[in-house]
Design a protein around this motif. Sequence first.
Motif, PDB file in Angstrom:
ATOM      1  N   VAL A 261      -8.924  14.626  -1.546  1.00  0.00           N
ATOM      2  CA  VAL A 261      -8.450  13.708  -2.590  1.00  0.00           C
ATOM      3  C   VAL A 261      -7.646  12.564  -1.982  1.00  0.00           C
ATOM      4  O   VAL A 261      -7.881  11.388  -2.287  1.00  0.00           O
ATOM      5  N   LEU A 262      -6.691  12.907  -1.112  1.00  0.00           N
ATOM      6  CA  LEU A 262      -5.860  11.866  -0.495  1.00  0.00           C
ATOM      7  C   LEU A 262      -6.690  10.945   0.396  1.00  0.00           C
ATOM      8  O   LEU A 262      -6.508   9.718   0.386  1.00  0.00           O
TER       9      LEU A 262
ATOM     10  N   SER B 183      -9.964  10.298   0.213  1.00  0.00           N
ATOM     11  CA  SER B 183     -10.852   9.467  -0.604  1.00  0.00           C
ATOM     12  C   SER B 183     -10.079   8.358  -1.310  1.00  0.00           C
ATOM     13  O   SER B 183     -10.534   7.215  -1.385  1.00  0.00           O
ATOM     14  N   THR B 184      -8.903   8.698  -1.831  1.00  0.00           N
ATOM     15  CA  THR B 184      -8.078   7.696  -2.514  1.00  0.00           C
ATOM     16  C   THR B 184      -7.647   6.592  -1.556  1.00  0.00           C
ATOM     17  O   THR B 184      -7.728   5.400  -1.884  1.00  0.00           O
ATOM     18  N   SER B 185      -7.206   6.986  -0.367  1.00  0.00           N
ATOM     19  CA  SER B 185      -6.782   5.999   0.630  1.00  0.00           C
ATOM     20  C   SER B 185      -7.950   5.126   1.057  1.00  0.00           C
ATOM     21  O   SER B 185      -7.796   3.915   1.256  1.00  0.00           O
TER      22      SER B 185
ATOM     23  N   VAL C  93     -10.641   4.366  -0.746  1.00  0.00           N
ATOM     24  CA  VAL C  93     -10.958   3.431  -1.845  1.00  0.00           C
ATOM     25  C   VAL C  93      -9.940   2.297  -1.892  1.00  0.00           C
ATOM     26  O   VAL C  93     -10.303   1.131  -2.088  1.00  0.00           O
ATOM     27  N   ILE C  94      -8.665   2.614  -1.708  1.00  0.00           N
ATOM     28  CA  ILE C  94      -7.631   1.576  -1.706  1.00  0.00           C
ATOM     29  C   ILE C  94      -7.876   0.579  -0.582  1.00  0.00           C
ATOM     30  O   ILE C  94      -7.744  -0.645  -0.770  1.00  0.00           O
TER      31      ILE C  94
END
Length: 215
Positions: free
Chosen positions: A192-193, A195-197, A199-200
């Motif tokens: 999760v972390l 993938s989020t990073s 995308v950001i």
Amino acid sequence: MTLLYEVVSWLVFYPLTLWRCLKHPLAMIGYAESTLRKPPEAQFQDALSPPIFLFLTLVLVHLIQAGVFHQSVVLSGVLGDTRNLLVFRAVSFSLFPMLLGLQHVRLAGQRLSRETLRPMFYAQCYVTVPAVLALDVALMLGHSPARWSYAAAWTVFAVGLLWYAGALMRGFMDHRGISRGRALRQTALALVLGSTSFVIAMLLSLLSGPLPADL
């Protein structure tokens, strides 16, 4: 001449390193962590250095996308330069082993420093490369006009994700000595972390031009 030998040797050690990562991901995690305790001249004698391994994978995928699948994109701004785009992709994909490295340092009960983070980061690069390769292959297949390519793309992506999650979970259990349930939670958190990073990072790239279609 030394540089020439080093570059040519990649032709031998890249497929060997990839095969070892696919077949024995946990052993490669231990290999990276233990090798960095040796003198610099004795490190990674029979495999590619993890950061080089990751970067070569991205270069290889980029060449295949442009030369074989003709999936190139014209960008403006900083990412309009191929070298800058490759560096951007390398940094973006490196977020996964970096965040995983931080988790392993914490679980090992070590004080965070450059010396404690480096072996953890290197180790996680080895298991991240096959997942990156699976993602890029899936994206290339997804852009193919063949009827079977869409299903094949999702199959490759799913297999790569399951392999990656399994390798991360076993890595937490075997190398950090935690329970299966806790390892599962740590793996989910890492995905999760990461993938989020990622995308950001891609969204931030919009500041310099259109979003790269081959990421």
